[in-house]
Scaffold this motif. Structure first.
Motif, mmCIF file in Angstrom:
data_model
loop_
_atom_site.group_PDB
_atom_site.id
_atom_site.type_symbol
_atom_site.label_atom_id
_atom_site.label_comp_id
_atom_site.label_asym_id
_atom_site.label_seq_id
_atom_site.Cartn_x
_atom_site.Cartn_y
_atom_site.Cartn_z
ATOM 1 N N THR A 81 -42.380 -3.818 -13.238
ATOM 2 C CA THR A 81 -41.767 -2.518 -12.937
ATOM 3 C C THR A 81 -42.822 -1.481 -12.590
ATOM 4 O OG1 THR A 81 -39.886 -2.984 -14.394
ATOM 5 C CG2 THR A 81 -40.308 -0.674 -13.853
ATOM 6 N N ARG A 94 -40.630 -2.698 0.730
ATOM 7 C CA ARG A 94 -40.064 -4.050 0.637
ATOM 8 C C ARG A 94 -40.772 -4.845 -0.459
ATOM 9 N NH1 ARG A 94 -40.530 -4.747 5.461
ATOM 10 N NH2 ARG A 94 -38.475 -4.133 6.184
ATOM 11 N N ILE A 119 -39.584 -3.611 -3.906
ATOM 12 C CA ILE A 119 -38.252 -4.090 -4.268
ATOM 13 C C ILE A 119 -38.272 -5.577 -4.609
ATOM 14 C CG2 ILE A 119 -35.948 -4.507 -3.298
ATOM 15 C CD1 ILE A 119 -36.235 -1.752 -1.919
ATOM 16 N N ALA A 120 -39.201 -6.322 -4.019
ATOM 17 C CA ALA A 120 -39.357 -7.726 -4.399
ATOM 18 C C ALA A 120 -39.813 -7.842 -5.853
ATOM 19 C CB ALA A 120 -40.363 -8.409 -3.475
ATOM 20 N N ASP A 167 -39.143 -5.361 -8.193
ATOM 21 C CA ASP A 167 -38.121 -4.708 -9.026
ATOM 22 C C ASP A 167 -36.974 -4.317 -8.097
ATOM 23 O OD1 ASP A 167 -36.580 -3.169 -10.707
ATOM 24 O OD2 ASP A 167 -38.030 -1.537 -10.904
ATOM 25 N N SER A 168 -35.914 -5.097 -8.101
ATOM 26 C CA SER A 168 -34.867 -4.973 -7.074
ATOM 27 C C SER A 168 -34.139 -3.630 -7.095
ATOM 28 C CB SER A 168 -33.851 -6.100 -7.226
ATOM 29 O OG SER A 168 -33.207 -6.027 -8.494
ATOM 30 N N THR A 169 -34.163 -2.926 -8.229
ATOM 31 C CA THR A 169 -33.463 -1.634 -8.302
ATOM 32 C C THR A 169 -34.439 -0.468 -8.420
ATOM 33 O OG1 THR A 169 -33.238 -1.772 -10.716
ATOM 34 C CG2 THR A 169 -31.457 -2.719 -9.388
ATOM 35 N N ASN A 170 -35.671 -0.667 -8.016
ATOM 36 C CA ASN A 170 -36.687 0.369 -8.191
ATOM 37 C C ASN A 170 -36.285 1.665 -7.485
ATOM 38 O OD1 ASN A 170 -39.498 1.716 -7.222
ATOM 39 N ND2 ASN A 170 -39.735 0.670 -9.182
ATOM 40 N N HIS A 178 -36.392 2.475 -3.294
ATOM 41 C CA HIS A 178 -35.139 2.659 -2.547
ATOM 42 C C HIS A 178 -35.020 4.075 -1.988
ATOM 43 C CE1 HIS A 178 -33.020 -1.132 -2.926
ATOM 44 N NE2 HIS A 178 -33.429 -1.234 -4.181
ATOM 45 N N HIS A 180 -29.517 2.686 0.245
ATOM 46 C CA HIS A 180 -30.745 2.726 -0.562
ATOM 47 C C HIS A 180 -30.687 3.867 -1.582
ATOM 48 C CE1 HIS A 180 -33.251 -0.376 1.180
ATOM 49 N NE2 HIS A 180 -32.952 0.036 2.404
ATOM 50 N N THR A 182 -28.404 2.956 -4.488
ATOM 51 C CA THR A 182 -29.040 2.032 -5.432
ATOM 52 C C THR A 182 -30.015 2.791 -6.332
ATOM 53 O OG1 THR A 182 -28.858 0.193 -3.865
ATOM 54 C CG2 THR A 182 -30.450 -0.054 -5.651
ATOM 55 N N SER A 215 -29.745 3.337 -10.512
ATOM 56 C CA SER A 215 -30.793 2.889 -11.434
ATOM 57 C C SER A 215 -30.962 3.848 -12.609
ATOM 58 C CB SER A 215 -32.130 2.756 -10.695
ATOM 59 O OG SER A 215 -32.716 4.028 -10.466
#
Length: 274
Positions: free
Chosen positions: A121, A152, A155-156, A158-161, A165, A185, A188, A192
């Motif tokens: 994170t 990109r 987000i890889a 931490d998908s909800t960073n 976003h 984006h 999202t 979070s």
């Protein structure tokens, strides 16, 4: 006195002196470590106060002193990363103060260092800010850079960073891209629950810069979300939303401007926090 006795006495004395000097070195080392720790903590407290006051240059200089005192302190490294990110989040420059590039060059090495040793994170937060640093360099003329590459990567990790976003949504609108994609984006990032004021600031800034009916409708929806949730939004951002939503098209009559002013006043009143 026999020579053997003398040698034993000399050997014993030497051993005692060696032990004494050894103990003295240990005591000195412990004392030095305590002094170093206390000085480092003092500098960290000072930098924290400077950061709270948004005196980023001063906080940065203070932490450089702390790093000189204790170059391996993880607390110092973490504090430097915090200052670097917040400085980039709130960066303001004037011709007399330098450029975005001046600040980016100063803080980027700390961000890169942090991406090598932090949790996923934290690495995502730092990587997103490397993307934001690229955006600032892009604004200074480095149009070869692609900030979204860093977003990109973040987000890889931490998908909800929220940072990645929100900054990616902002970049899409700066590039005159899809409002729906950008809003996805931002949504999202909002979901979070992290860094909400920053997210809203980037979203409002990006949407008010587009200046078309689709963006205005999206901004109106954002304003309604803020009103319903009772979010705290700065007076500057509230006014920017109001002036965009209540904008009078070119060529309209003077009476429309009176209506605009009433619209702005009503909007500001409805979105003021209670």
């Amino acid at each position: 006195m026999q020579s053997s006795t003398v040698m034993k006495w000399v050997g014993g004395t030497t051993a005692i002196l060696t032990l004494v000097f050894g103990l003295q070195r240990v005591v000195t080392s412990v004392s030095d470590a305590r002094v170093k720790r206390n000085r480092t903590n003092e500098l960290l407290r000072t930098a924290k106060l400077q950061l709270a006051d948004r005196r980023y240059d001063e906080a940065w200089a203070t932490l450089q002193q702390a790093e000189t005192v204790n170059s391996t302190s993880t607390d110092v490294h973490s504090a430097q990363e915090d200052v670097a990110m917040e400085w980039l989040d709130n960066i303001r420059v004037t011709p007399s103060e330098g450029t975005f590039t001046d600040v980016v060059r100063k803080v980027s090495p700390v961000l890169v260092r942090g991406t090598l040793s932090s949790t996923a994170t934290r690495r995502a937060d730092l990587t997103a800010h490397l993307g934001w640093a690229d955006f600032l360099l892009w604004r200074d003329g480095r149009v070869d850079l692609r900030p979204d590459d860093q977003y990109r990567r973040a987000i890889a990790l931490d998908s909800t960073n929220a940072y990645a976003h929100a900054m990616w949504g902002h970049w899409i609108l700066w590039q005159h891209g899809s409002i729906d994609e950008a809003q996805s984006h931002f949504a999202t990032a909002i979901r979070s629950g992290s860094h909400r004021q920053l997210v809203r600031g980037l979203q409002i800034s990006a949407l008010t810069g587009v200046r078309d009916s689709t963006a205005d409708a999206a901004l109106t929806a954002v304003a309604n979300e803020i009103r319903k949730s009772g979010e705290s939004v700065s007076p500057d951002l509230r006014r920017r939303m109001a002036e965009t939503i209540c904008r009078v098209p070119p060529g309209r009559a003077g009476s429309d401007y009176v209506a605009r002013d009433r619209c702005i006043a009503a909007f500001l009143n409805s979105t003021n926090p209670r």
